[in-house]
Scaffold this motif. Sequence first.
Motif, mmCIF file in Angstrom:
data_model
loop_
_atom_site.group_PDB
_atom_site.id
_atom_site.type_symbol
_atom_site.label_atom_id
_atom_site.label_comp_id
_atom_site.label_asym_id
_atom_site.label_seq_id
_atom_site.Cartn_x
_atom_site.Cartn_y
_atom_site.Cartn_z
ATOM 1 N N ASP A 52 6.628 0.484 -19.741
ATOM 2 C CA ASP A 52 7.126 -0.218 -18.566
ATOM 3 C C ASP A 52 6.177 0.106 -17.403
ATOM 4 O OD1 ASP A 52 7.853 2.264 -17.524
ATOM 5 O OD2 ASP A 52 10.008 1.936 -17.695
ATOM 6 N N SER B 296 -4.743 -1.137 1.586
ATOM 7 C CA SER B 296 -3.338 -0.778 1.361
ATOM 8 C C SER B 296 -3.062 -0.039 0.063
ATOM 9 C CB SER B 296 -2.484 -2.046 1.404
ATOM 10 O OG SER B 296 -2.860 -2.920 0.369
ATOM 11 N N VAL C 170 -0.456 7.804 -4.438
ATOM 12 C CA VAL C 170 0.051 9.048 -3.847
ATOM 13 C C VAL C 170 0.318 10.038 -4.975
ATOM 14 C CG1 VAL C 170 1.864 10.083 -2.433
ATOM 15 C CG2 VAL C 170 1.129 7.730 -1.977
ATOM 16 N N ALA D 266 3.217 9.633 -7.493
ATOM 17 C CA ALA D 266 4.565 9.649 -6.930
ATOM 18 C C ALA D 266 5.042 8.238 -6.583
ATOM 19 C CB ALA D 266 4.599 10.536 -5.696
ATOM 20 N N ASN D 267 4.117 7.318 -6.381
ATOM 21 C CA ASN D 267 4.520 5.957 -6.006
ATOM 22 C C ASN D 267 4.233 4.961 -7.135
ATOM 23 O OD1 ASN D 267 1.757 6.281 -5.600
ATOM 24 N ND2 ASN D 267 1.651 4.770 -3.953
ATOM 25 N N GLN E 118 5.516 2.570 -8.512
ATOM 26 C CA GLN E 118 6.315 1.337 -8.500
ATOM 27 C C GLN E 118 5.558 0.310 -7.671
ATOM 28 O OE1 GLN E 118 8.180 3.585 -6.068
ATOM 29 N NE2 GLN E 118 8.831 5.017 -7.639
ATOM 30 N N LEU E 119 5.747 -0.951 -8.002
ATOM 31 C CA LEU E 119 5.024 -1.977 -7.246
ATOM 32 C C LEU E 119 5.560 -2.139 -5.832
ATOM 33 C CD1 LEU E 119 4.354 -4.620 -10.008
ATOM 34 C CD2 LEU E 119 2.834 -2.882 -9.087
ATOM 35 N N THR E 120 6.768 -1.598 -5.567
ATOM 36 C CA THR E 120 7.260 -1.649 -4.186
ATOM 37 C C THR E 120 6.516 -0.655 -3.302
ATOM 38 O OG1 THR E 120 9.025 -0.245 -5.033
ATOM 39 C CG2 THR E 120 9.624 -2.469 -4.393
ATOM 40 N N ASN E 121 6.056 0.439 -3.888
ATOM 41 C CA ASN E 121 5.447 1.486 -3.078
ATOM 42 C C ASN E 121 3.941 1.611 -3.264
ATOM 43 O OD1 ASN E 121 7.820 2.271 -1.805
ATOM 44 N ND2 ASN E 121 8.416 3.518 -3.557
ATOM 45 N N TYR E 122 3.397 1.039 -4.325
ATOM 46 C CA TYR E 122 1.952 0.938 -4.460
ATOM 47 C C TYR E 122 1.621 -0.494 -4.036
ATOM 48 C CZ TYR E 122 -2.758 0.873 -6.162
ATOM 49 O OH TYR E 122 -4.133 0.761 -6.209
ATOM 50 N N MET E 123 0.944 -0.626 -2.899
ATOM 51 C CA MET E 123 0.918 -1.912 -2.207
ATOM 52 C C MET E 123 -0.310 -2.754 -2.530
ATOM 53 S SD MET E 123 3.565 -1.732 0.045
ATOM 54 C CE MET E 123 3.245 -2.055 1.755
ATOM 55 N N VAL E 124 -0.206 -3.574 -3.563
ATOM 56 C CA VAL E 124 -1.263 -4.562 -3.773
ATOM 57 C C VAL E 124 -1.019 -5.714 -2.792
ATOM 58 C CG1 VAL E 124 -1.797 -4.069 -6.176
ATOM 59 C CG2 VAL E 124 0.042 -5.632 -5.641
ATOM 60 N N THR F 103 -0.354 -9.276 -1.221
ATOM 61 C CA THR F 103 0.221 -10.533 -1.696
ATOM 62 C C THR F 103 -0.672 -11.667 -1.184
ATOM 63 O OG1 THR F 103 1.541 -10.949 0.278
ATOM 64 C CG2 THR F 103 2.512 -9.523 -1.396
ATOM 65 N N ASP G 122 -1.132 -11.676 2.416
ATOM 66 C CA ASP G 122 -2.019 -10.683 3.008
ATOM 67 C C ASP G 122 -3.490 -11.038 2.804
ATOM 68 O OD1 ASP G 122 -0.016 -8.389 3.617
ATOM 69 O OD2 ASP G 122 0.434 -8.992 1.570
#
Lengths: 708, 286
Positions: free
Chosen positions: A256, A621, A625, A632-633, A635-641, A643, A646
């Motif tokens: 996942d 961006s 982390v 630690a990040n 997840q795609l919410t917190n690792y900012m590729v 959009t 942007d």
Amino acid sequence: MASRARAGNVGRSVPRLEGPEKVEGRARYVDDLRFPGMLHGRTIRAPHPCGRLRAVRLGPGGLPLGLVVVGPRDIPGDNVIATIEDDQPALAWGEIRHAEEPVLLLAHADREALWAIPAEVDMIPGTPVFDPLASPRVFKQIRIAKGDAAAALRRAPVVVEGEYRTGAQEHVYIEPQGVIAVPENGGITIHGSLQCPYYVHKALCRLLRLPPDKVRVIQVETGGGFGGKEDYPSVIAGHAALLALKARRPVKMVYDRGEDMRATTKRHPSIVRLRSAFSRDGTLLALEAQVVMDGGAYVTLSPVVLSRGVLHASGPYRCPAVAIEGRAVMTNTPPNGAFRGFGAPQTLFAIEAHMDRCAQQLGIDPVKLREKNAFRPGDVTATGQKLPKDTAALPVLREAVRRSDYHRKRIAWAGTGRGIGLSLFFHGSGFTGAGEVRLASKASLELTPKGVRILVASTEIGQGTRTMLAQIVADTLGWPLSAVEVAPADTGLVPDSGPTVASRTCMIVGGILQKAARELKRKLGRAKPAQYLARHGALVVTGQYEKPAEIQWDEERYRGDAYGTYGWGCDVVELEVDPVTREVRPLKLTAVQEIGKAIHPGLARGQVEGGSAQGLGWALSEEVVMRDGRMANAQLTNYMVPTTKDTPEMDVTILGLGYRHGPFGAKGLGELPMDGPAPAVVNALRHAGFDVREVPATPERLLRCASR
Amino acid sequence: MKTAASALHLLRPESPAQALQWMRERAPLQPLAGGTDLYVALNFGTCPARAFLDLSRLGAWRGIKVERDGGLRIGALATFAEIRDHKGVAKALPALCAAAREIGGAQIQNRATIAGNLANASPAADSAPVLLAADAVVELVSVSGVRRVPVAEFFLGYRRTALQPDELIQAVVIPTPPRAGQWYFRKVGTRAANAISKVVFCGVRGPQPRIALGSVGPVPLRARRAEAALAAGEPVETAVAALQQDIAPIDDLRSTAEYRRFVAAGLLRQFWERTASPVRRPVRRR
């Protein structure tokens, strides 16, 4: 059909061969496939970044019936992931070098029951090393020397020094890593999301102690790679194969997003220190570079990432005296691996950020400084390579400056919170040094009643390999595109065309196919394919890589022709910094890139746009982390590729000077666009008043650099 | 999905009465509306609930109504897409439209509900500062009846709310907005869409300025000290200093306390500057 010659596919944006299947949702990816009796696999991983493994305990509670467990003792062959050096175990035992390191494998038919099993990994934690500068272990060291840089630096009137850092980057392919291992014919077949079928093949033969004909690797439709599916598929395929052989049933392993982000490879973080010497008029006299790449816990591909890194470290500039020292070092983090650009974006970031600081110190316009020092055809690189006629540093620079109206905006925007900056870069096409000779790649064409079938191990991972290779073959034969099919990348069917990496597929594999197509045409004479097959039986023509005679490389001394040729690029980034939030909004990116002949202009533009967006993400961006050696990040919410909202407007211009050894004059393209955006961003930020020497240039970092 | 889906139970009430009865009799039940927060937790295996109450059929709790006095009554199940596009909301509380427009992306806005955003009680909930600044009231309902709780008293602590185990949110009621009020809303999440706020700010300028922020403490909060300074006619820098006492940001995965304090201060200045003219300006969009 084949009788009527009809050329003219090359240079046209023909419909992609696999396009309709993907758009209509018919394309089937690994997780869409099911096999009778199939089990699901799970990896038990180390909780601490280093130490000694004492035991892995499953339970408490009863284990589900039919659970398959694989530990290091179940490995039939060598417990290694075979790549460059064999230091990475498939399953760790004894020493643990990174968090998330695999220690035990489980498989069960019921996915929920499988994931419900409690697993405790008992370790004696050690003292981890996370700072690459404090690493006690050097995986690889490379030196490049030309002239006497130290002496020139002592004597020069102007010397500029600086340290530049880049962060790790996650690939964020849309489809996470996944394979299915099927035991059959006394061996194993892998169906996987991967870039390099023969890398997996080689690794499995070693791990499973199976002869080459008992291991078959089939690439399934793949949802993106960006280098992330170059080395890691050997790990996950190895795990699934071990489980499948023990269970005697097919085993599917699909990570996942969280597991994929925590456990698999990232772009190597880098620290580059530069010292450069100039005359007062801005002529570059000498350059000294120290390059440190964080390899993570095992060697994997770090030596070759470092190699490409140091070979691009002096940038696209003529310089009489160069001293480059590069090190790839160990830290207790998951191994870093291949990622679009492969070391070059890191070192090009440093030199291009540095050049704008040099320009500032010299009081010279950044464009003028680059014009003065940029490579011309016939110039000699740090390794002593005499650059060919298609050396296009100046044409791309001038065109990008003109198209972006750089000079006017540079003056008009001073002090407004807007900034404009550029970067000049190049990228070696194909494997480094003698790499292509060592690979000795093969590609075949098989005559079919309707035309021809391409047999290559080069994979379609979203970049358009199938279509582009079919265009080359069709036009070489003078046949319509519909006469050309492409076989699946299946080691049971196709020869080893080398890996799908290093911007080599079009230039190298396309070139081999072009030669094979010419030979096929000769053999065919005036016969139609069906006629030929009826008269003579099957016809397969195989071409193999032949090194152009003039390319010479000395691996020991790092001298000679590092690459057959180079792609060239200049990016101009325009941006705005929000005064309240320090958020950076890119307004426009102008990309002028010289790639030889664009076989498929639409796909080529797509590569430039996509690579540039990926470069902007890395620049602004995307921050991995790490806490105690773990991402630690994850997840795609917190690792900012970024959009699409942007991503700025892009003005893409493709120049094609042509390379005489490439098919129809084509060079490599895939990685080049990744090199330019990050330094152009920090140079635009410098113009806007921010002295940034590190990416990602997050608002938090800009706040610190402004308050410093 | 890390959570075993086969172990989950879903109850699907046909009426609000049935929903409330089940909330009392079959506790503990986790209410499920748009699912945009719950599914993330289920996917990560971090959702403790095993029994869910599907609210999607309860039409009575949908809908947005503009009251005669100019206030709003927003059904618990109103989605952010509905709020975003609602003309009445745009007129009465434009900051709420602005917040709705920046929650997640279009797909999230189609599913996520206003009650879900409140009940999830994330300190980063984007609608919360707007509702706080609007002095909104949450209507909580159970078989025992209806309670009205001001949003300011709804958040008790980090991810804790005033909801009793058997209560559901029925509606969010927004009183008549101040006539001279000028609204300002800004979400700072660094990415233009699908971002979680690093700081989210809502201010309304009137005789009694009201300021609320998210992601700067364990709960979305009203900046009472800063409000008082502004109401007393102090210079904005005094309010900025007071604001630093109102908030308690931390370093986390997404940002730093230092950055959040810097941005909160900047947003307060920007709010005051942009609402200085009595002319009603459109709410700022990034």
